[in-house]
Design an enzyme around this catalytic site. Structure first.
Site, PDB file in Angstrom:
ATOM      1  CG  ASP A  13     -10.416   2.164  17.177  1.00  0.00           C
ATOM      2  OD1 ASP A  13     -10.026   1.271  17.945  1.00  0.00           O
ATOM      3  OD2 ASP A  13      -9.656   3.036  16.710  1.00  0.00           O
ATOM      4  CE  LYS A  16     -11.967  -4.725  16.797  1.00  0.00           C
ATOM      5  NZ  LYS A  16     -11.990  -3.356  16.258  1.00  0.00           N
ATOM      6  N   GLY A  40      -7.438  -1.659  21.374  1.00  0.00           N
ATOM      7  CA  GLY A  40      -8.005  -1.003  22.551  1.00  0.00           C
ATOM      8  C   GLY A  40      -9.490  -1.250  22.495  1.00  0.00           C
ATOM      9  CG  HIS A  41     -10.940  -4.601  21.901  1.00  0.00           C
ATOM     10  ND1 HIS A  41     -10.852  -5.933  21.607  1.00  0.00           N
ATOM     11  CD2 HIS A  41     -10.451  -3.952  20.811  1.00  0.00           C
ATOM     12  CE1 HIS A  41     -10.319  -6.083  20.396  1.00  0.00           C
ATOM     13  NE2 HIS A  41     -10.063  -4.890  19.900  1.00  0.00           N
ATOM     14  CD  GLN A 225      -5.304  -4.970  15.399  1.00  0.00           C
ATOM     15  OE1 GLN A 225      -5.129  -6.156  15.193  1.00  0.00           O
ATOM     16  NE2 GLN A 225      -5.084  -4.449  16.582  1.00  0.00           N
TER      17      GLN A 225
HETATM   18  P1  GDP Z   1     -13.059  -1.594  19.407  1.00  0.00           P
HETATM   19  O1  GDP Z   1     -11.593  -1.393  19.255  1.00  0.00           O
HETATM   20  O2  GDP Z   1     -13.714  -2.082  18.158  1.00  0.00           O
HETATM   21  O3  GDP Z   1     -13.418  -2.437  20.604  1.00  0.00           O
HETATM   22  O4  GDP Z   1     -13.672  -0.150  19.667  1.00  0.00           O
HETATM   23  P2  GDP Z   1     -13.085   0.977  20.677  1.00  0.00           P
HETATM   24  O5  GDP Z   1     -13.420   0.587  22.060  1.00  0.00           O
HETATM   25  O6  GDP Z   1     -11.673   1.276  20.361  1.00  0.00           O
HETATM   26  O7  GDP Z   1     -13.886   2.239  20.197  1.00  0.00           O
HETATM   27  C1  GDP Z   1     -15.270   2.289  20.198  1.00  0.00           C
HETATM   28  C2  GDP Z   1     -15.719   3.469  21.073  1.00  0.00           C
HETATM   29  O8  GDP Z   1     -17.085   3.717  20.846  1.00  0.00           O
HETATM   30  C3  GDP Z   1     -15.602   3.177  22.564  1.00  0.00           C
HETATM   31  O9  GDP Z   1     -15.338   4.382  23.237  1.00  0.00           O
HETATM   32  C4  GDP Z   1     -16.986   2.659  22.922  1.00  0.00           C
HETATM   33  O10 GDP Z   1     -17.304   2.856  24.295  1.00  0.00           O
HETATM   34  C5  GDP Z   1     -17.848   3.504  22.034  1.00  0.00           C
HETATM   35  N1  GDP Z   1     -19.108   2.886  21.572  1.00  0.00           N
HETATM   36  C6  GDP Z   1     -19.343   1.596  21.208  1.00  0.00           C
HETATM   37  N2  GDP Z   1     -20.600   1.467  20.699  1.00  0.00           N
HETATM   38  C7  GDP Z   1     -21.145   2.696  20.744  1.00  0.00           C
HETATM   39  C8  GDP Z   1     -22.398   3.233  20.327  1.00  0.00           C
HETATM   40  O11 GDP Z   1     -23.264   2.546  19.800  1.00  0.00           O
HETATM   41  N3  GDP Z   1     -22.603   4.577  20.506  1.00  0.00           N
HETATM   42  C9  GDP Z   1     -21.663   5.391  21.075  1.00  0.00           C
HETATM   43  N4  GDP Z   1     -21.956   6.679  21.200  1.00  0.00           N
HETATM   44  N5  GDP Z   1     -20.461   4.922  21.475  1.00  0.00           N
HETATM   45  C10 GDP Z   1     -20.207   3.607  21.297  1.00  0.00           C
HETATM   46  P1  IMO Z   2      -8.744  -2.180  17.663  1.00  0.00           P
HETATM   47  O1  IMO Z   2      -8.677  -3.642  17.971  1.00  0.00           O
HETATM   48  C1  IMO Z   2      -7.540   1.150  15.128  1.00  0.00           C
HETATM   49  C2  IMO Z   2      -3.581   0.945  13.282  1.00  0.00           C
HETATM   50  C3  IMO Z   2      -2.528   1.948  13.767  1.00  0.00           C
HETATM   51  C4  IMO Z   2      -1.710   2.109  12.495  1.00  0.00           C
HETATM   52  C5  IMO Z   2      -1.735   0.709  11.898  1.00  0.00           C
HETATM   53  C6  IMO Z   2      -0.494  -0.123  12.201  1.00  0.00           C
HETATM   54  O2  IMO Z   2      -8.862  -1.330  18.865  1.00  0.00           O
HETATM   55  O3  IMO Z   2      -9.768  -1.901  16.621  1.00  0.00           O
HETATM   56  P2  IMO Z   2       0.360  -1.355  14.409  1.00  0.00           P
HETATM   57  O4  IMO Z   2       0.709  -0.798  15.759  1.00  0.00           O
HETATM   58  O5  IMO Z   2      -0.706  -2.385  14.442  1.00  0.00           O
HETATM   59  O6  IMO Z   2       1.553  -1.803  13.620  1.00  0.00           O
HETATM   60  O7  IMO Z   2      -0.223  -0.083  13.600  1.00  0.00           O
HETATM   61  O8  IMO Z   2      -2.877   0.060  12.431  1.00  0.00           O
HETATM   62  N1  IMO Z   2      -4.210   0.136  14.351  1.00  0.00           N
HETATM   63  C7  IMO Z   2      -5.449   0.321  14.809  1.00  0.00           C
HETATM   64  N2  IMO Z   2      -6.365   1.267  14.500  1.00  0.00           N
HETATM   65  N3  IMO Z   2      -7.866   0.175  15.999  1.00  0.00           N
HETATM   66  C8  IMO Z   2      -6.965  -0.784  16.306  1.00  0.00           C
HETATM   67  O9  IMO Z   2      -7.280  -1.854  17.081  1.00  0.00           O
HETATM   68  C9  IMO Z   2      -5.678  -0.719  15.733  1.00  0.00           C
HETATM   69  N4  IMO Z   2      -4.569  -1.481  15.817  1.00  0.00           N
HETATM   70  C10 IMO Z   2      -3.673  -0.954  14.960  1.00  0.00           C
HETATM   71  O10 IMO Z   2      -3.118   3.151  14.171  1.00  0.00           O
HETATM   72  O11 IMO Z   2      -2.394   2.959  11.601  1.00  0.00           O
HETATM   73 MG    MG Z   3     -10.150   0.061  19.587  1.00  0.00          MG
END
Ligand code: GDP
Ligand code: IMO
Ligand code: MG
Length: 431
Positions: A13, A16, A40-41, A225
């Protein structure tokens, strides 16, 4: 044009999705190489939010080829749902823009059942998985009873594979987990019903990718991840079941490592973690709550509240080595605005001794007392900054300190969720 890997350096998270979407403009092919719909991207374009779990984050750009590589585990139901959802919003133009590896393993309904029941059965040390069946699907791949996307093209083989898998699964489900056994015929029918909708996307993606590279295409490999969730190098057993580090880009997509020209590590300006496991810089005070609120730190897949803490340079130092980073992409710097003082963890005090390596055992990590340096914060909001010089001096110094500790330059700074909220110091795709 270069081939670039983008990976998370923390516990996922890091942002990416945003970065892959942004830089898809410069790439021809975008490839997911590991994980599944545990990811979850989040992409935000002109205020519109799209969350992708399986399809590469380049899909919003027309005329790009998105590949789900052999290293990914695919839930066909989720794949169809995601395609339909994108089509509804007008984001899925042409099925030629998405290809799925025939070697990718399928997440079966029993993988989800096992994932959920097993974590529930753990009295202590629950992993807090996403419950999407990721671990059990990878287990079946390693134990060679998995079913692959390519099997959907051959009903006879598919039936044999389902029967083989269920013989053992039903024993575990019934005898160990005390749940109802599954009917192999129903499972076969379930797959057949889905197969019509997905077979058109299934191909030899390794061959396709290598051809594209030979023709001069530029590829972006999208990690899911983060390094601290890597099955070997992360906080085992509180990890996911795949290799999340940059080296997996080659094995997970069927190219040789020599095609990779650069690796960029996405790093949140602080730290978050969703699910269980050690987290040395976690904050349970007002600052932790503030980061969670201002950063809107809720999991994009499960909606769980993300745990928050200070930037951990020991942990990201570990990731820097594992990934061989060419550059850093620092996200969510805007979330730190308004804090008087910022802390960066530069060492762990464990049993009275300070160390700066990342221990591989859980007791050491649980006992690690972070050693911090303190830096002054900044008051003003920075989400409108588009050049590094527009940032307050203290924000520039904070970035400079992270670069100095990790020995890697920052290429991009993200100051908001939208594609446009970005400071580009060096575009990874421009040599
Ligand atoms: P990922 O799994 O690495 O793709 O990241 P996620 O989408 O799960 O979580 C990142 C969260 O931060 C999302 O809600 C994005 O919209 C948000 N986000 C990404 N870059 C920024 C930033 O520079 N500032 C803020 N405030 N939010 C951001
Ligand atoms: P993105 O790509 C954050 C965490 C789960 C749990 C552990 C194992 O959005 O960054 P799993 O279901 O993979 O066997 O769970 O890994 N986890 C993540 N945490 N971002 C993710 O993906 C994750 N994918 C798995 O919360 O702790
Ligand atoms: Mg994510």
């Amino acid at each position: 044009m270069p081939n670039i890997v983008i990976v998370g350096t923390q516990w996922g998270d890091e942002g990416k999705g945003k970065m892959v979407d942004l830089f898809s403009e410069y790439a021809n092919v975008i490839v997911r190489f590991q994980g599944g719909n545990n990811a979850g991207h989040t992409l935000v374009v002109k205020g519109e939010q799209v969350i992708l779990h399986l399809i590469p984050s380049g899909i919003l750009h027309p005329n790009k080829l998105c590949i789900i590589g052999n290293g990914v585990v695919v839930d066909p139901g989720v794949l169809i749902e995601e395609i339909e959802g994108l089509k509804e919003k007008g984001h899925f133009k042409d099925s030629e823009n998405l290809k799925v590896s025939e070697e990718a393993h399928i997440i079966m309904p029993y993988h989800k059942t096992l994932d959920i029941l097993r974590d529930k059965a753990r009295k202590k040390g629950k992993i807090g998985t996403t419950g999407r069946g990721i671990g059990p699907a990878y287990e079946d791949k390693a134990s060679r009873v998995g079913i692959r996307m390519g099997d959907l093209k051959d009903p006879k083989r598919l039936k044999e594979r389902v029967n083989l898998a269920l013989a053992e699964k039903n024993f575990i489900i019934k005898e160990y987990l005390g749940a109802d056994p599954l009917n192999p015929d129903e499972m076969f029918e379930y797959l057949m019903a889905l197969s019509d909708k997905v077979v058109g996307y299934i191909t030899n993606t390794s061959l396709l990718l290598n051809k594209k590279i030979a023709e001069g295409a530029s590829v972006m490999f999208e990690g899911a991840q983060g390094a601290l969730l890597d099955v070997d190098h992360g906080t085992f057993p509180f990890v996911t079941s795949s290799h999340t580090v940059a080296g997996a880009a080659a094995t997970g997509s069927g190219v040789g490592p020599t095609v990779i020209d650069g690796v960029y590590g996405i790093t949140k300006a602080y730290t978050t973690r969703v699910g269980s496991g050690p987290f040395p810089t976690e904050l349970s005070d007002e600052i932790g709550k503030r980061l969670q609120k201002k950063g809107a730190e809720f999991g994009a897949t499960t909606g769980r509240r993300r745990r928050c803490g200070w930037f951990d340079a020991v942990a990201v130092g570990h990731s820097t080595r594992l990934n061989g980073l060419s550059g850093l992409i620092i996200t969510k710097l805007d979330v730190l605005s308004g804090l008087d003082t910022l802390k960066i963890c530069i060492g762990y005090k464990i049993d009275g001794e300070v160390r700066d390596d990342f221990p591989s055992d859980i007791p050491s990590l649980e006992n690690a007392e972070p050693v911090y340096i303190e830096l002054p914060g900044w008051k003003e909001e920075i989400d409108k900054a588009r050049n590094f010089e527009e940032l307050p001096k203290t924000a520039r110094d904070y970035i400079g300190k992270i670069e100095e500790i990790l020995g890697v330059p920052a290429a991009i700074i993200s100051v908001g969720p939208d594609r446009e909220d970005t400071i580009i110091i060096k575009n990874p795709f421009e040599e």
